[in-house]
Design a protein around this motif. Structure first.
Motif, PDB file in Angstrom:
ATOM      1  N   LEU A 128     -37.751  34.765 -12.114  1.00 23.50           N
ATOM      2  CA  LEU A 128     -39.364  34.324 -11.539  1.00 23.50           C
ATOM      3  C   LEU A 128     -39.401  32.530 -12.357  1.00 23.50           C
ATOM      4  O   LEU A 128     -39.571  31.894 -12.195  1.00 23.50           O
ATOM      5  CB  LEU A 128     -40.420  35.234 -10.817  1.00 23.50           C
ATOM      6  CG  LEU A 128     -41.267  34.039 -10.295  1.00 23.50           C
ATOM      7  CD1 LEU A 128     -40.748  34.066  -8.936  1.00 23.50           C
ATOM      8  CD2 LEU A 128     -42.061  35.054 -10.223  1.00 23.50           C
ATOM      9  N   SER A 129     -38.917  33.783 -13.789  1.00 23.24           N
ATOM     10  CA  SER A 129     -39.804  32.310 -15.048  1.00 23.24           C
ATOM     11  C   SER A 129     -39.030  31.367 -14.720  1.00 23.24           C
ATOM     12  O   SER A 129     -39.145  30.901 -15.859  1.00 23.24           O
ATOM     13  CB  SER A 129     -39.914  33.489 -16.337  1.00 23.24           C
ATOM     14  OG  SER A 129     -40.604  32.561 -17.652  1.00 23.24           O
ATOM     15  N   THR A 130     -37.702  32.062 -15.424  1.00 24.61           N
ATOM     16  CA  THR A 130     -36.437  31.204 -15.669  1.00 24.61           C
ATOM     17  C   THR A 130     -36.338  30.324 -14.123  1.00 24.61           C
ATOM     18  O   THR A 130     -35.744  28.506 -14.403  1.00 24.61           O
ATOM     19  CB  THR A 130     -35.049  31.830 -14.890  1.00 24.61           C
ATOM     20  OG1 THR A 130     -35.294  32.877 -16.212  1.00 24.61           O
ATOM     21  CG2 THR A 130     -33.321  30.472 -15.478  1.00 24.61           C
ATOM     22  N   ALA A 131     -36.581  30.710 -13.165  1.00 26.28           N
ATOM     23  CA  ALA A 131     -36.172  29.792 -11.334  1.00 26.28           C
ATOM     24  C   ALA A 131     -37.719  27.907 -11.662  1.00 26.28           C
ATOM     25  O   ALA A 131     -37.082  27.255 -11.184  1.00 26.28           O
ATOM     26  CB  ALA A 131     -36.474  30.257 -10.475  1.00 26.28           C
ATOM     27  N   SER A 164     -42.798  24.373 -13.644  1.00 26.87           N
ATOM     28  CA  SER A 164     -43.290  23.763 -14.053  1.00 26.87           C
ATOM     29  C   SER A 164     -43.092  22.850 -15.770  1.00 26.87           C
ATOM     30  O   SER A 164     -43.746  21.764 -15.833  1.00 26.87           O
ATOM     31  CB  SER A 164     -43.435  25.183 -15.482  1.00 26.87           C
ATOM     32  OG  SER A 164     -44.520  25.344 -16.400  1.00 26.87           O
ATOM     33  N   ASN A 165     -41.869  22.402 -16.059  1.00 28.34           N
ATOM     34  CA  ASN A 165     -40.927  21.546 -16.741  1.00 28.34           C
ATOM     35  C   ASN A 165     -42.043  19.779 -16.406  1.00 28.34           C
ATOM     36  O   ASN A 165     -42.556  18.611 -16.704  1.00 28.34           O
ATOM     37  CB  ASN A 165     -40.579  20.954 -17.836  1.00 28.34           C
ATOM     38  CG  ASN A 165     -39.702  22.416 -18.753  1.00 28.34           C
ATOM     39  OD1 ASN A 165     -40.717  22.517 -19.143  1.00 28.34           O
ATOM     40  ND2 ASN A 165     -38.662  23.494 -18.859  1.00 28.34           N
ATOM     41  N   THR A 220     -39.536  12.844 -10.479  1.00 27.91           N
ATOM     42  CA  THR A 220     -38.777  13.663 -11.702  1.00 27.91           C
ATOM     43  C   THR A 220     -39.501  15.338 -10.691  1.00 27.91           C
ATOM     44  O   THR A 220     -38.537  16.650 -10.963  1.00 27.91           O
ATOM     45  CB  THR A 220     -39.470  13.821 -12.597  1.00 27.91           C
ATOM     46  OG1 THR A 220     -39.074  12.732 -12.830  1.00 27.91           O
ATOM     47  CG2 THR A 220     -39.029  15.316 -14.010  1.00 27.91           C
ATOM     48  N   LEU A 221     -40.274  15.621 -10.278  1.00 21.32           N
ATOM     49  CA  LEU A 221     -40.702  16.694 -10.076  1.00 21.32           C
ATOM     50  C   LEU A 221     -41.000  17.170  -8.483  1.00 21.32           C
ATOM     51  O   LEU A 221     -40.018  18.381  -7.963  1.00 21.32           O
ATOM     52  CB  LEU A 221     -42.940  16.446  -9.334  1.00 21.32           C
ATOM     53  CG  LEU A 221     -43.016  18.124  -8.884  1.00 21.32           C
ATOM     54  CD1 LEU A 221     -42.781  19.081  -9.911  1.00 21.32           C
ATOM     55  CD2 LEU A 221     -44.821  17.752  -8.233  1.00 21.32           C
ATOM     56  N   ALA A 240     -34.010  23.899  -8.091  1.00 20.54           N
ATOM     57  CA  ALA A 240     -34.610  25.232  -7.993  1.00 20.54           C
ATOM     58  C   ALA A 240     -34.483  25.842  -7.279  1.00 20.54           C
ATOM     59  O   ALA A 240     -33.909  27.096  -6.819  1.00 20.54           O
ATOM     60  CB  ALA A 240     -36.291  25.228  -8.391  1.00 20.54           C
ATOM     61  N   GLN A 241     -34.897  25.341  -5.977  1.00 23.73           N
ATOM     62  CA  GLN A 241     -33.915  25.736  -4.493  1.00 23.73           C
ATOM     63  C   GLN A 241     -32.390  26.168  -4.446  1.00 23.73           C
ATOM     64  O   GLN A 241     -32.562  26.783  -3.932  1.00 23.73           O
ATOM     65  CB  GLN A 241     -34.364  25.100  -3.783  1.00 23.73           C
ATOM     66  CG  GLN A 241     -34.014  25.444  -2.120  1.00 23.73           C
ATOM     67  CD  GLN A 241     -34.599  24.480  -0.956  1.00 23.73           C
ATOM     68  OE1 GLN A 241     -35.159  23.088  -1.224  1.00 23.73           O
ATOM     69  NE2 GLN A 241     -34.919  25.187   0.374  1.00 23.73           N
TER      70      GLN A 241
END
Length: 220
Positions: free
Chosen positions: A85-88, A93-94, A145-146, A153-154
């Protein structure tokens, strides 16, 4: 006690020592092997009329606490889930930026609002007009960018899911095959320690992918 019997008793002891050294060597060789559990040889003393008649080397077993093993598998699943989850979400987050550091969307929107407010006080100012355009472009870039981070991520999650399902199917198939070999071996009084080690490794893969733990049964 005849010489022949004495030799047979001595040979049985040598055979048992050889088997113990073989198991010890395997344990040392696999000391750094992931998920490997140390194997323990067994032996039974033979007696007749209170007189020792040698030793029979028994099957090798695993030196493992099944409750601790189940807890390890459960914790492995939880730890892997949190790490995945953190990696994904790290790229997302960045892209969101750090609140209060001026690079987050909230700050970019505030900058645009402030630029508009300044322009309202002096609509003819070319520099203030340029500031509004620049702030708007920066905000748009941040939104793009977001959006790209979410899309990436998806896609990564979908790709990882396909790979994980393939790994899961392979691991479950391996466990099924090993279960059959283990139950057959136990029924025949054979050592199944190596097979159990292989099954534990496959179960660890399952635990990483979907969580859960194995529940050992009496028949293996």
């Amino acid at each position: 006690m005849g010489l022949e019997l004495s030799l047979l008793i001595g040979a049985s002891g040598i055979n048992d020592i050889t088997a113990q050294f073989g198991t010890m060597s395997q344990n040392v060789a696999n000391a750094n092997t992931a998920n490997y559990v140390a194997e323990v040889p067994s032996a039974t003393n033979l007696q007749a009329g209170g007189v020792g008649m040698g030793v029979v080397t028994g099957p090798v077993s695993l030196q493992v606490d099944n409750n601790l093993l189940a807890e390890l598998q459960t914790e492995t699943g939880q730890s892997t889930y949190l790490q995945t989850l953190s990696t994904a979400l790290q790229p997302v987050s960045n892209a969101l930026g750090t609140p209060g550091q001026g690079n987050d969307l909230g700050s970019l929107l505030t900058n645009l609002q402030n630029a508009f407010s300044s322009l309202l006080n002096d609509p003819a100012s070319a520099s203030l007009q340029q500031a509004v355009v620049q702030s708007a472009q920066t905000l748009a870039q941040g939104i793009n960018t977001l959006a790209q981070a979410y899309t990436t991520a998806q896609q990564n999650a979908q790709n990882d899911l396909v790979s994980a399902v393939n790994q899961l199917n392979q691991a479950l198939g391996q466990i099924g095959a090993l279960n059959q070999q283990i139950t057959s071996g136990l029924a025949a009084g054979q050592s199944v320690a190596d097979l159990e080690n292989q099954r534990n490794a496959a179960m660890q893969t399952v635990a990483k992918l979907i969580g859960g733990h194995a529940v050992p049964q009496a028949n293996g």
